[in-house]
Structures are given as C-alpha cells and as structure tokens.
Design an enzyme around this catalytic site. Structure first.
Site, PDB file in Angstrom:
ATOM      1  N   LYS A 288     -25.424 -49.173 -41.657  1.00 30.02           N
ATOM      2  CA  LYS A 288     -26.792 -48.904 -42.105  1.00 30.02           C
ATOM      3  C   LYS A 288     -27.002 -49.599 -43.453  1.00 30.02           C
ATOM      4  CE  LYS A 288     -30.147 -45.124 -42.384  1.00 30.02           C
ATOM      5  NZ  LYS A 288     -30.381 -43.682 -42.148  1.00 30.02           N
ATOM      6  N   GLU A 376     -33.048 -29.586 -33.604  1.00 28.73           N
ATOM      7  CA  GLU A 376     -33.897 -28.529 -34.151  1.00 28.73           C
ATOM      8  C   GLU A 376     -33.829 -27.244 -33.334  1.00 28.73           C
ATOM      9  OE1 GLU A 376     -35.330 -32.431 -35.635  1.00 28.73           O
ATOM     10  OE2 GLU A 376     -34.838 -31.661 -33.644  1.00 28.73           O
ATOM     11  N   ARG A 404     -40.185 -29.235 -31.734  1.00 25.09           N
ATOM     12  CA  ARG A 404     -39.118 -29.410 -30.754  1.00 25.09           C
ATOM     13  C   ARG A 404     -38.324 -28.122 -30.535  1.00 25.09           C
ATOM     14  NH1 ARG A 404     -37.063 -34.960 -31.166  1.00 25.09           N
ATOM     15  NH2 ARG A 404     -34.998 -34.214 -31.709  1.00 25.09           N
TER      16      ARG A 404
END
Length: 643
Positions: A288, A376, A404
C-alpha cells in the site's frame, strides 16, 4: 500541472490505446501513472495509498482484458484512481471528489468501465459472480469477469458468502486478491494471518496448468473430471506441503502468491489463466502506497493524507490548535475516561480504530479494545455477546457502514435490550466521499426498532454527557449519532452528568414570548441546533420582526420528550423540524406522527435530507444545493414568523 509531460500516458485515453503498446513498455506506463496520481492527489486530496498499491494490477488488467465488454469489478473503490485515469477520465481527474466533478468511487452512472457501485467493502465477488452468470445466460459466453478484492475486504462476511456461491455455481470468474495486509489501519484477524502465511510453489502451478491444457486438448476435461482432478491435486499438495488451501478446498483454483508489482509477469499470468474454465483466484502481494516512500512507511496516515508536497512528501497540515476538536476525538478521549472508571467497558470497531479515534483507548488498554476487521455485522453481534455476559461494549461504526449491520442490531442487540452502546460516527452529510458514505439513513432505519434509545448531541459537551449516561446501569441498547468534523466548543471537557433519557431542553426564545398562541416552535436534533441558535440570535437583534419563537434541542429521537411536545402542540401554531438525516421517516416524521396521534394540528415544516442520493462535494456546497444551508434555514424561519 503539465498533463503532457508523460511520454506514454499522454497517448492513452482509453484501454484500447494501452493495448496498442508492447509489454516491454508497461513498466514505464506504470511509472507515469503512479506519478500522475501523486501529482493530482497532492493538490486535490483523496484516497491515496490504496491506488498507488494497485497500479500494476490496473494496467495489467486493462491490457489483457477487453474492457469494457469484459467486466472488472472493483472492491473498495478507493483503489481505483488508476482505473479512472486509464478509462477516459484523465483530463477530468483534477475534479475528483469535487462538487459536480467526477465521483469519488467507481459508478456505472459515470462510466461504462465502472461496472458496479463500490463505495463499501466486500461486495465485488458477489456482484462479479452475478455478472458471470448473466453473461452465460444472455449470449455473452466469451465475456470475462474479474473481481478485484483487497484492502482488508476479504474479512467481510459478504466476501465469504460470495466465495461459497462461487464454488457451487457454474462460472469462469477470476478473483484477484490484492493482499497488502491493510484496510485503513493494518488488517487483522485469522484470514489476514492465513493469507500472510499462504504459499504455493510457482513451478507446481506451471506444471498443473500445462497438464490441464493437455487434458483439455485430448477432450478428457469435462466438468466432473475437472472437479475430481482439482480435488486430487489439492489432496496431494496438502499432504506434501502440510498446508490446506481454503480456496482450493472450495473448488476454486488458486494461483499465488505472486508479486503484484511485476507488471510484465502479471500480464503473462493473466494471459495464461484467462481462458481457464471454472472459478480461479490469483493471490497477489502488494505494498500500500507503493512508489511513494512516506506512504509505504505510514500507509494508515497516507490512506487519505490531505494536501501534500509531491516532491518532499511533507503533508500540508492546517493549524487547528485554536479550533474546537473533532467529534471523533472527543469520543475517543471520553471513552478512555469512562473505561478507566468502569472496568466493564470494552471498545469494538470494524477496522476503524484511527478513523473513529478508538486508537486512543487501544493504546492505553489494548486488551480491552477489539478491531474485528471490515465486518460490521459481526462487530454488533460480537458486542451483543459480550453484553449478554456482563461487559459493556462501545461499538463504533460509521453511520453509512452500520447499514450493513441492520439485522444484527435488531436481532442480536435490540431484541434482548442488551446493555451496549452503538456510536454512529460520520452521521449526516460527510462531504467529498459522496452518496455511498453520507450517514443520512440511520434515524429512519433505527426509529421503528423496539427497545432502542436513539440520541444525537448538539455539541461536544452533550456527546460526553450522553456517553456517560449510556454506560449507566439499566440503559439497554443505546445509540449515539454524531457528525464528521469539528465541533463548536474549544472548552469541551465538561463534567460528566446524567441526562434523563427522553428529555430535551429549551434554548433561545424571543423576548416577546407570551403564554398562549405563540407563533413558531423550532425543534432540532443534533449539531444543526448550533446554527439555529446563531440564526435566532440574529433575528432577536432585528426589532422589526414581531413574531414569537422558541427553540428546543430535543436530544432524543427515541423516546421523544413528550412534555415538550405537549407544550408545543398546545401553544404553537407553527413548527419547523430540522435534522441532518433523511426527511422521509426521520425526526420530523416522528414529530408529525406524535402531533397527529395526540390530536394537535399545528402547521409543520420538516427540513432534512431530501428523497434522493446526494452527490459529493463540501458539506457547505451540498447543504446549499439541498436547501439546508444557514440562509435557507433562516429564510424559512422568517417566512413562518411572518404568517
């Protein structure tokens, strides 16, 4: 900024231009594409490190596959800046995330190259499988479909549901796992550790591929034989390597892990596996922030770093020392204070410890904070399980992401009225991240659920008091929603004080208020009440305005303060409700229902988010666009006072 300084990138408007190059030129394309992203995002902030990490994957995919007829489905759309630049939007990329500019995440409403909505994580495999099945059934058997999943999204439950269906549904889907060991903060959990350790011999993959080609050429490889041979290969490989591959255990052919930054090797591999039948997964290790040293070293900070100097890597940080703190920081510091005094308190976050400032408690009490990854629904049910057996979880989820976990909130928390606190950060309009991230539906969704207490603080001090109240005994399942960004108080650290559940407060009143037949009651919920207070102070200074008014900060959406509503219903001709959530079904609707049910008939104007998905832009621009800015609120109040 000179858009023509790149020798190869300047020649590429669409992927068909990219495919005219020879493979030896692709490393230079990647270099230029990475530099272009750095130049653009340094002056027009956005999601940065994720897109740098997938430059080679992006170039290789558009080089090998015939996009847009072939489908690339991105997961976690903040990986897709390179994709946008290569698909006809390079000239417009300077408007990324700006009001009326190009969208912050891929969207089919913007480009045919954007195959699906991808503002939230973990949906790519399911959507791509649907496209693969549709291709077979609509006469597009030659269409290739690729799902690109990464940045921790594989920890989401929907990804596993998709994998399960991929393994049992006829398809030729290719899943690319962009494994950078990160989400926003460092990725966590058993799947991430598994991926970190997973290894497959490249020579073995080459031999197996050639063997499958030979079997196909001889007509030996029908579907049943293919699955049988895969199962045999998996058993032999597991026995030799003492390692079980979860993907191959699901009849998904696995390749990797390979270097996700070797673009020429990626092209070779993609060409090799492109025509293979059946589901496949290509596991790629990436970094990343690749190619920009500060981002490689601190990927969390550089996930969305704001403006920075592209040459030195120095971030341009505004001096906020004299500004009120962010609501998230008040939450984080207050949570630590409460946890120091209450040993039952634990913290739970789905991959957002830095974003929601739970990292403050995590640093001080690492054994009492749980980052569960991008999950979640699990975060809520995990919290409910702890609450059931004696702990007091503060579960912090961004409002848009809490969508969600809707069933989990109902079935696993509210049904038993478990003692837990659901903190919904980023409630209301959030700005440049746009419609997938605006937290405007939580009040409408949660209001009908029994047992829930739903609150919204007007300022930082009220947030502290509500957090204190929520952790007291017998408060049940308690929701606190608050916005992104700075509050209004520099002196915010007030003493803890219990707020009686379901009570609001009377704030500014006109000087000429009488006991009967008053003109206007203004009912607000949440931080917009501060702006209303400023407006009413301006109105009070204007002696030409004769109407009377009262402002009430209701604090609670559920239960409503019925004593205030009785006073308002019996004394006021007009009511304005103001909220930072969806107007249909939200706070204003609750007031309207209560007045009707109790036989009061005032005129009611409801101000809130209209029945539409609001685009991206600054919060100020968006509020003006939808008629929720200060000027519109003031003119609405003045119009009602003049009646």
């Amino acid at each position: 900024m000179d858009k023509n300084k790149f020798g190869l990138l300047s020649q590429i408007k669409y992927p068909e231009d990219l495919r005219k190059l020879n493979v030896e030129q692709l490393p230079q394309v990647c270099k230029e594409l990475r530099e272009d992203i750095i130049d653009e995002v340094s002056v027009n902030p956005g999601h940065f490190a994720s897109s740098l990490g997938v430059v080679e994957i992006t170039v290789a995919l558009h080089y090998v596959f015939n996009t847009p007829d072939d489908r690339i489905v991105w997961d976690v759309g903040h990986q897709a800046y390179g994709h946008k630049i290569l698909t006809g939007r390079r000239e417009q990329f300077c408007t990324n995330r700006q009001f009326h500019g190009i969208r912050p995440f891929p969207s089919p409403q913007e480009s045919e190259y954007d195959t699906f909505t991808c503002g939230h994580a973990s949906n790519s495999i399911s959507a791509a499988l649907g496209m693969a099945v549709a291709a077979r059934k609509t006469g597009h058997e030659d269409r290739h479909v690729v799902a690109v999943i990464g940045d921790g999204a594989m920890s989401g439950g929907l990804a596993f549901e998709g994998l399960n269906n991929v393994s049992s549904t006829p398809n030729d889907l290719l899943i690319i796992l962009n494994d950078n060991d990160m989400s926003i903060d460092r990725a966590v959990g058993g799947m991430e550790k598994y991926l970190l350790n997973l290894d497959t011999n490249e020579t073995y993959n080459k031999i197996r591929f050639k063997a499958s080609q030979w079997l196909n050429s001889k007509g030996y490889m029908n579907e049943n034989r293919r699955k049988g041979i895969i199962r045999l290969n998996n058993a032999i490989k597991s026995a030799i390597s003492h390692q079980q591959n979860i993907f191959e255990g699901m009849n998904i052919r696995y390749f990797g892990p390979f270097d996700g930054h070797d673009v020429k090797e990626l092209v070779r591999m993609l060409k090799q596996i492109k025509e293979m039948k059946g589901p496949k997964l290509l596991h790629l290790h990436t970094i990343k922030g690749k190619g920009f040293e500060p981002a490689e070293k601190s990927a969390t900070i550089w996930h969305a770093p704001g403006k920075f100097d592209a040459q030195t890597g120095n971030r341009i940080i505004q001096d906020n020392s004299n500004k009120p703190p962010k609501y998230q920081d008040v939450f984080g510091k207050t949570l630590l204070e409460l946890a120091e005094a209450n040993s039952k308190i634990v913290g739970v976050t789905p991959a957002m410890p830095t974003g929601c400032s739970m990292n403050i408690m995590m640093k001080a009490m690492p054994e009492r904070v749980f980052d569960v990854g991008i999950a979640e629904g699990h975060a809520v049910t995990f919290s409910a399980g702890m609450a059931k057996d004696g702990l007091l979880p503060f579960c912090n989820i961004y409002s848009a992401f809490a969508q969600r976990a809707y069933d989990n909130i109902i079935h696993d928390a509210a049904l038993l009225n478990l003692p837990m606190v659901l903190c919904l950060d980023r409630a209301g309009l959030v700005g440049q991240d746009g419609p997938t991230h605006h937290g405007v539906f939580d009040m409408v969704a949660l209001r009908p659920i029994p047992n829930l207490t739903i609150s919204s603080p007007m300022d930082e001090c009220e947030l502290r008091k509500l957090m204190y109240t929520a952790q007291l005994p017998e408060k049940g399942t308690f929701v606190i929603r608050y916005p992104r960004g700075n509050g209004v108080k520099t002196e915010w650290k007030c003493e803890f004080e219990e707020i009686k559940v379901g009570t609001g407060r009377k704030l500014t009143t006109s000087d000429n208020l009488q006991d009967a037949a008053n003109d206007l009651a203004i009912l607000t919920l949440g931080p917009l009440g501060n702006e209303v207070e400023d407006i009413l102070k301006e109105i009070k200074q204007d002696t030409s305005i004769k109407g009377t008014f009262v402002h009430y900060d209701m604090r609670f959406l559920k239960p409503l303060d019925e004593s205030i509503l009785q006073e308002v219903g019996s004394k006021f001709k007009h009511i304005i409700t103001i909220e930072d959530g969806a107007r249909k079904g939200g706070f204003g609707s609750a007031i309207l229902e209560w007045m009707n049910d109790n036989n009061y008939n005032p005129s009611i104007i409801r101000m809130g988010i209209p029945d539409e998905f609001v685009e991206h832009g600054s919060v100020e621009e968006l509020r003006k666009m939808i008629g929720m800015d200060k000027d519109t609120i003031k003119s609405t109040i003045l119009e009602e006072l003049s009646k």
